[in-house]
Write a protein that holds these residues in place. Structure first.
Motif, PDB file in Angstrom:
ATOM      1  N   ASP A  49       0.827  -1.221   0.000  1.00 35.84           N
ATOM      2  CA  ASP A  49       0.000   0.000   0.000  1.00 35.84           C
ATOM      3  C   ASP A  49       0.856   1.264   0.000  1.00 35.84           C
ATOM      4  O   ASP A  49       0.410   2.312  -0.443  1.00 35.84           O
ATOM      5  N   GLU A  50       2.094   1.163   0.498  1.00 32.76           N
ATOM      6  CA  GLU A  50       2.964   2.344   0.481  1.00 32.76           C
ATOM      7  C   GLU A  50       3.683   2.501  -0.863  1.00 32.76           C
ATOM      8  O   GLU A  50       3.640   3.560  -1.486  1.00 32.76           O
ATOM      9  N   TYR A  99      -3.028   9.232  -4.184  1.00 32.26           N
ATOM     10  CA  TYR A  99      -3.559   7.863  -4.175  1.00 32.26           C
ATOM     11  C   TYR A  99      -4.085   7.465  -2.801  1.00 32.26           C
ATOM     12  O   TYR A  99      -3.503   7.835  -1.777  1.00 32.26           O
ATOM     13  N   ASP A 100      -5.169   6.728  -2.805  1.00 30.34           N
ATOM     14  CA  ASP A 100      -5.758   6.236  -1.559  1.00 30.34           C
ATOM     15  C   ASP A 100      -6.442   4.901  -1.872  1.00 30.34           C
ATOM     16  O   ASP A 100      -7.333   4.851  -2.708  1.00 30.34           O
ATOM     17  N   TYR A 101      -5.969   3.842  -1.241  1.00 27.36           N
ATOM     18  CA  TYR A 101      -6.484   2.508  -1.588  1.00 27.36           C
ATOM     19  C   TYR A 101      -7.504   1.980  -0.585  1.00 27.36           C
ATOM     20  O   TYR A 101      -7.959   0.850  -0.710  1.00 27.36           O
ATOM     21  N   PRO A 152       2.566  10.792  -4.285  1.00 27.57           N
ATOM     22  CA  PRO A 152       1.899   9.698  -3.563  1.00 27.57           C
ATOM     23  C   PRO A 152       0.589  10.135  -2.896  1.00 27.57           C
ATOM     24  O   PRO A 152      -0.295   9.304  -2.661  1.00 27.57           O
ATOM     25  N   ASN A 153       0.469  11.429  -2.624  1.00 27.22           N
ATOM     26  CA  ASN A 153      -0.758  11.888  -1.969  1.00 27.22           C
ATOM     27  C   ASN A 153      -1.979  11.835  -2.879  1.00 27.22           C
ATOM     28  O   ASN A 153      -3.113  12.011  -2.433  1.00 27.22           O
ATOM     29  N   LYS A 200       1.830   3.524  -4.249  1.00 34.67           N
ATOM     30  CA  LYS A 200       1.565   4.964  -4.439  1.00 34.67           C
ATOM     31  C   LYS A 200       2.731   5.656  -5.119  1.00 34.67           C
ATOM     32  O   LYS A 200       2.561   6.670  -5.781  1.00 34.67           O
TER      33      LYS A 200
END
Ligand code: GP9
Ligand code: MN
Length: 421
Positions: free
Chosen positions: A138-139, A414-416, A411-412, A142
């Motif tokens: 998840d990190e 993206y949100d899974y 990366p900000n 992104k």
């Protein structure tokens, strides 16, 4: 550090292999469906157990007229296993000598395939029946630019459908199709299977082939879970055809790493009916690679290559230039393809030479050979590639270079998390 990146680029620019003009762009605008075949080794292809094929569906793909099947393709993973395979195919960089880059370098700057294609109008997505934090996915996703990540929380997953690392492959693919249909086209989608994972447990009422009989439990079980995965793939292809996605998608399937480690060489000697020594063990690091492109004539390809070569190969098929990117692999279809395949520990294999911990073998015969100047160059080049990759990753050097026409990933964006969770 900008000196470092300059040095790195001098090295990788010299590695660059021109695309094959006959294949550059043949899949332009098509969806990409990557299927990560957990622990699938190439010896399974056409292997018969008690007169039965273990992987009849994959075997049929080796004879499919629109499929390229590579029979000298190798995994190059280290301790990061699955994560290393993913890292290589998205970045054309090697995993690290220890640990996994996914876990320790999850916040680096990358110029990965999903981000590059995202800037060409593609939507990218990963589908996997385990929790999104496993391997720090998840990190790092992104930073790789994956738009969507459908982890276990997006699936209904009845209790009886979950085993070992997560959702079994058959219900996984069955449920994935409607999720995939919600992703805007063209898409770059990766499906990570997991039923064929050590120690290869299987509900016996679902088994459609006998276990092997070597007496080594995980080796014996492996054939049943490999068969299960093979059936799951066949079902997935059928779903793709029903949904109409099959005709406008390129499907790329690769084995991620060995399933049977060298601790099981004795049992493998029974399986293969020949002594599995260090030479044979190196040969067993072959994993299958299939590239299916509708309307394009395929065939069995014998060139040597590895996972680090996938990114330039796939981008070139999509008609995307890789010239500006920092990559350690080369297009498998290029006449300039570098066919010496480094393993993560500095050993390597080519059509002529297998190098293992200082010992040299003829790849065709398994006989020991003497070192030549050409072999010395291969050794040095292998070390240089691994060292360069490690410098890039450990010093996070891609921070200091933005390829022409590439917008750095934020990366900000993206949100899974599953809002319905
Ligand atoms: C877990 C799966 C397995 O989510 O991808 O990883 P591995 O143990 O093969 O590295
Ligand atoms: Mn794996």
């Amino acid at each position: 550090d900008t000196d470092d990146i300059t040095e790195v680029q001098n090295f990788t620019r010299a590695l660059y292999a021109e695309p094959n003009p006959e294949l550059f762009g043949v899949a332009k605008g098509k969806n990409v469906i990557y299927i990560h075949l957990e622990s699938v080794q190439n010896f399974l292809i056409d292997y018969q157990l008690n007169g039965q094929e273990v992987t009849p569906f994959m075997n049929s793909l080796t004879r499919d007229s629109n499929t390229f099947y590579f029979d000298n393709f190798f995994h190059q993973t280290g301790q990061g296993k699955t994560a290393d395979a993913e890292f290589m195919l998205e970045n054309s960089l090697y995993g690290l000598p220890q640990g996994s880059a996914f876990s320790t370098r999850g916040r680096n700057t990358y110029q990965a395939a999903p981000a590059i294609l995202g800037q060409q109008g593609y939507t990218s997505a990963v589908f996997h029946g385990n929790n999104r934090t496993f391997w720090n996915r998840d990190e790092i996703y992104k930073r790789l630019g994956f738009d969507k990540f459908y982890d276990l929380s997006y699936y209904n997953a009845k209790e009886e459908d979950v085993l070992n690392y997560g959702l079994k492959d058959k219900p996984f693919f069955e449920e994935s199709v409607s999720l995939l249909e919600s992703v805007p086209q063209p898409f770059y989608a990766k499906f990570i299977t997991l039923s064929n994972h050590f120690p290869y447990p299987m509900d016996q009422e679902e088994a459609t082939i006998e276990k092997h009989t070597t007496g080594d439990t995980s080796v014996d079980n492996y054939f049943q879970t490999a068969r299960y995965l093979d059936e799951a793939l066949s079902e997935f292809f059928a779903y793709l055809k029903e949904s109409g996605l099959y005709e406008n998608s390129m499907i790329v399937m690769y084995g991620d790493h060995y399933g049977i480690s060298e601790n099981h060489n004795k049992a493998m000697s029974i399986v293969l009916d020949k002594e599995v020594n260090e030479f044979e063990s190196a040969q067993l690091q072959r994993v299958p690679l299939f590239i299916h492109i509708p309307g394009v004539e395929g065939g069995t390809m014998h060139q040597y290559g590895g996972q680090v070569d996938l990114m330039p190969t796939v981008l070139h098929l999509l008609g995307v230039s890789t010239k500006e990117y920092v990559q350690l692999g080369t297009d498998l279809f290029s006449t300039q393809h570098d066919s010496v395949v480094p393993f993560r520990n500095g050993n390597f294999i080519s059509e002529s030479v297998t190098y293992i911990d200082g010992r040299l073998y003829n790849t065709a015969t398994g006989e020991r050979i003497e070192e030549t100047e050409e072999i010395t160059r291969m050794k040095e080049q292998t070390e240089e590639k691994l060292r360069t990759s490690d410098v890039i990753v450990n010093k996070d050097l891609l921070r200091f270079y933005t390829p022409d026409g590439f917008t750095p990933v934020n990366p900000n964006d993206y949100d899974y998390t599953n809002k319905a969770e």
